[in-house]
Design a protein around this motif. Sequence first.
Motif, short mmCIF file in Angstrom:
data_model
loop_
_atom_site.label_atom_id
_atom_site.label_comp_id
_atom_site.label_asym_id
_atom_site.label_seq_id
_atom_site.Cartn_x
_atom_site.Cartn_y
_atom_site.Cartn_z
N THR A 61 0.83 -1.20 0.00
CA THR A 61 0.00 0.00 0.00
C THR A 61 0.87 1.25 0.00
N ASN A 264 -2.89 -7.39 -6.03
CA ASN A 264 -3.72 -6.24 -5.63
C ASN A 264 -4.94 -6.18 -6.56
N ALA A 266 -8.15 -5.29 -6.52
CA ALA A 266 -9.04 -4.13 -6.71
C ALA A 266 -8.33 -3.04 -7.50
N ALA A 267 -7.08 -2.75 -7.17
CA ALA A 267 -6.34 -1.71 -7.88
C ALA A 267 -6.13 -2.11 -9.34
N LYS A 270 -9.41 -1.54 -11.04
CA LYS A 270 -9.77 -0.12 -11.15
C LYS A 270 -8.91 0.55 -12.22
N THR A 293 -3.83 -4.03 -0.93
CA THR A 293 -4.86 -3.14 -1.44
C THR A 293 -4.31 -2.17 -2.46
N ASP A 294 -2.98 -1.91 -2.43
CA ASP A 294 -2.38 -0.76 -3.12
C ASP A 294 -2.92 0.50 -2.43
N SER A 298 -5.74 4.36 -5.84
CA SER A 298 -6.07 3.47 -6.96
C SER A 298 -6.92 2.27 -6.56
N ASN A 299 -7.57 2.31 -5.40
CA ASN A 299 -8.35 1.11 -5.00
C ASN A 299 -9.85 1.37 -4.85
N ASP A 300 -10.40 2.26 -4.11
CA ASP A 300 -9.88 3.31 -3.25
C ASP A 300 -9.91 2.95 -1.77
N ASP A 307 -10.79 -6.93 -0.77
CA ASP A 307 -9.85 -7.46 -1.77
C ASP A 307 -9.81 -8.98 -1.74
#
Length: 418
Positions: A61, A264, A266-267, A270, A293-294, A298-300, A307
């Motif tokens: 992250t 990651n 979700a990121a 997205k 998550t990053d 960028s996920n947010d 995730d």
Amino acid sequence: MSKPAPLLVTGARLDGETIGLRCADDGTIAALGPDVLAAPGEEAFEAAGAILVPPLVNGHTHAAMTLFRGSGGDLPLMPWLEERIWPVEAKLEPDDVYWGARLACLEMTRSGTTRFWDMYWHPEATAQAVADAGLRATIGAPMFDRGGDPKVAQAEARESLEMLAAFGGPITAALAPHSIYMVGEESLAFLAELSAESGAPVQIHLSETKPEVDDCLGERGRRPAAYLDDLGLLSERTVLAHGVWLDDEELALIAARGATVVSNPAANMKLAVGKIFDWPSARAAEVQVGLGTDGAGSNDSLDLLTDLKLFALAQRHAAADATAISVNDAWEIATGAKAPALGATPLAVGEPADFLLLDPAVPELAIGEATADLVYAVDRTAVDTVVVAGKVLMRGGVQPERNEVVARARERASRLGL
Ligand SMILES: [Zn+2]
């Protein structure tokens, strides 16, 4: 004032049994099991049937990017970076990063994450935020040397590593070259040596997009993992964020070197990278895998439980195979149990007393096999209590410092025009 007695939890549920957990003075688990009970007159934290689970590890992250949440989310990647992120990052002060990271810690705590891997500007401010929030983190100063003097960037990397190492306690100092496209060959080789000499972990974005792989093949004649390996930067201390476009040969090489890949999902979705990290192939190659998550840019969200569900669903969907990932594997990826280098804290005597108590009365946990519920049904509202090093950070979903942290982070965001 005398020191409070170490925490004793009674009446928790673990693998279908009612158990107690006694912490030691040094913040580790002293005893765990059905025989661990309160002595007459001894004060205990009565868990009332709450489910005891290990906490989650967020393997990648950029914590203070919580300040950028909800800003320019509909823009494509480059205009988003060029218009919304980079001009603001140029104005960042340590206090911005501190309060952004405190906000991130608040969010990660309430969704069950107690350790994370971070790469962001003013890393000393993030380290202070983590220490003040009571969590644990592996932190590195992001290194970029494109357009600058590599020698200056290298000297700064060494200096940041020493400064972060001086924090000690819950902070592990790391090296954090941004990526193979933002850091040149000479500096990557320098970091490989510095990591070998200091034992510091290395975190780097790798193989996130197809253009990154194509450029590496064009410029270096090798794929990204092979390139890193030739520079000596692929070792058991290396944590690769993303790994979306790794092929089977790269996965075998990463496994042979003992490096870790953090997905990651979700990121990646997205930012529309067009593919998903290939868990079935990574499992076949015996690669160590974690989940991240990053950044909130960028996920947010920094809610790793979200995730986790996305990761498991995406694996099944991409493979067109409902057996592509088991619920046990998915859960172990999220808790760091599938990647020892990430610093997971398993529930065992002698390990750090880091754990979650889940509310057994939430509808999502009431029925069915608990691990399946955790992967596919539960959200963060099931996380009732969070303990790190024997210290209760949240109980009954209450985080005493929440209002102040939210208010201060808002102030910093508005100072930056976000
Ligand atoms: Zn990242």
